[in-house]
Design a protein around this motif. Structure first.
Motif, PDB file in Angstrom:
ATOM      1  N   ALA A  88     -25.316 -20.686  -9.656  1.00  0.00           N
ATOM      2  CA  ALA A  88     -25.035 -21.162 -11.010  1.00  0.00           C
ATOM      3  C   ALA A  88     -23.787 -20.463 -11.539  1.00  0.00           C
ATOM      4  O   ALA A  88     -23.718 -19.234 -11.565  1.00  0.00           O
ATOM      5  N   SER A 146     -26.102 -30.490 -11.991  1.00  0.00           N
ATOM      6  CA  SER A 146     -25.843 -29.928 -10.667  1.00  0.00           C
ATOM      7  C   SER A 146     -24.696 -30.720 -10.063  1.00  0.00           C
ATOM      8  O   SER A 146     -24.688 -31.949 -10.116  1.00  0.00           O
ATOM      9  N   TYR A 191     -26.742 -21.474 -20.376  1.00  0.00           N
ATOM     10  CA  TYR A 191     -27.649 -22.481 -19.849  1.00  0.00           C
ATOM     11  C   TYR A 191     -28.800 -22.747 -20.817  1.00  0.00           C
ATOM     12  O   TYR A 191     -29.292 -21.827 -21.470  1.00  0.00           O
ATOM     13  N   GLN A 212     -33.392 -24.680 -17.835  1.00  0.00           N
ATOM     14  CA  GLN A 212     -32.567 -24.554 -16.645  1.00  0.00           C
ATOM     15  C   GLN A 212     -32.355 -23.081 -16.279  1.00  0.00           C
ATOM     16  O   GLN A 212     -32.376 -22.729 -15.104  1.00  0.00           O
ATOM     17  N   THR A 264     -29.089 -15.322  -8.591  1.00  0.00           N
ATOM     18  CA  THR A 264     -30.166 -16.294  -8.399  1.00  0.00           C
ATOM     19  C   THR A 264     -31.096 -15.809  -7.297  1.00  0.00           C
ATOM     20  O   THR A 264     -30.745 -14.933  -6.508  1.00  0.00           O
ATOM     21  N   ILE A 306     -33.295 -21.300 -12.714  1.00  0.00           N
ATOM     22  CA  ILE A 306     -32.305 -20.551 -11.923  1.00  0.00           C
ATOM     23  C   ILE A 306     -32.827 -19.150 -11.620  1.00  0.00           C
ATOM     24  O   ILE A 306     -32.687 -18.646 -10.509  1.00  0.00           O
ATOM     25  N   THR A 347     -29.868 -22.442  -5.870  1.00  0.00           N
ATOM     26  CA  THR A 347     -28.536 -23.028  -6.069  1.00  0.00           C
ATOM     27  C   THR A 347     -27.692 -22.086  -6.917  1.00  0.00           C
ATOM     28  O   THR A 347     -28.124 -21.678  -7.996  1.00  0.00           O
ATOM     29  N   THR A 351     -23.609 -27.131  -3.274  1.00  0.00           N
ATOM     30  CA  THR A 351     -24.020 -27.559  -4.614  1.00  0.00           C
ATOM     31  C   THR A 351     -24.015 -26.360  -5.551  1.00  0.00           C
ATOM     32  O   THR A 351     -24.403 -25.260  -5.162  1.00  0.00           O
ATOM     33  N   VAL A 352     -23.550 -26.565  -6.785  1.00  0.00           N
ATOM     34  CA  VAL A 352     -23.561 -25.513  -7.804  1.00  0.00           C
ATOM     35  C   VAL A 352     -24.178 -26.063  -9.088  1.00  0.00           C
ATOM     36  O   VAL A 352     -24.168 -27.270  -9.336  1.00  0.00           O
ATOM     37  N   GLU A 353     -24.716 -25.154  -9.880  1.00  0.00           N
ATOM     38  CA  GLU A 353     -25.290 -25.501 -11.176  1.00  0.00           C
ATOM     39  C   GLU A 353     -24.290 -25.187 -12.277  1.00  0.00           C
ATOM     40  O   GLU A 353     -23.590 -24.175 -12.229  1.00  0.00           O
TER      41      GLU A 353
END
Length: 137
Positions: free
Chosen positions: A110, A48, A127, A131, A103, A135, A108, A41-43
């Motif tokens: 980003a 997401s 961002y 958010q 991070t 992060i 997660t 998973t990436v931001e």
């Protein structure tokens, strides 16, 4: 007098030819269409994305070349539309380059920058405050 007109017309024609070449060069790869695959998973700003393959491309906008759209691999679902800011790197490479923000451990990843192959100017993802704080925590 006719000689001056001939020189002026020649200069105008040469300048028009240069402008035409410049416009053609800008249209090549104009949408920067790229498939990116993430193993986790990436931001991205406002969203997401679970592990998978996504299509990144520039929106069809004449006024802003840094509106990035993210679609599902089959291009049926739009996952995000992101207003990015220009980011310059020292040297262009022949590959897509994606870099991530720092991070906290276990956080997660980003996405911070995306550079299209051959381009020195890429896209920096900015961002929203909430958010970004999440992060960084």
């Amino acid at each position: 007098m006719t000689r001056v007109k001939l020189i002026a017309a020649s200069c105008f024609t040469a300048m028009l030819g240069v402008l035409t070449l410049n416009v053609a060069a800008q249209d090549f790869n104009s949408n920067e269409r790229t498939y990116l695959t993430f193993s986790n998973t990436v931001e991205l700003p406002g969203v997401s994305l679970p592990a998978g393959t996504y299509l990144f491309k520039l929106a069809d906008s004449q006024s802003n070349r840094h509106i990035v759209q993210v679609f599902s691999q089959d291009e049926k679902d739009i996952k995000a539309t992101i207003l990015a800011v220009p980011a310059e790197r020292l040297e262009a490479t022949g590959e897509n380059v994606v870099t991530f923000r720092e991070t906290a451990e276990g956080g997660t990843p980003a996405v911070q920058y995306w550079y299209y192959p051959g381009d020195r100017i890429g896209h920096e993802f900015v961002y929203p405050k909430e958010q970004a704080a999440k992060i960084a925590a």
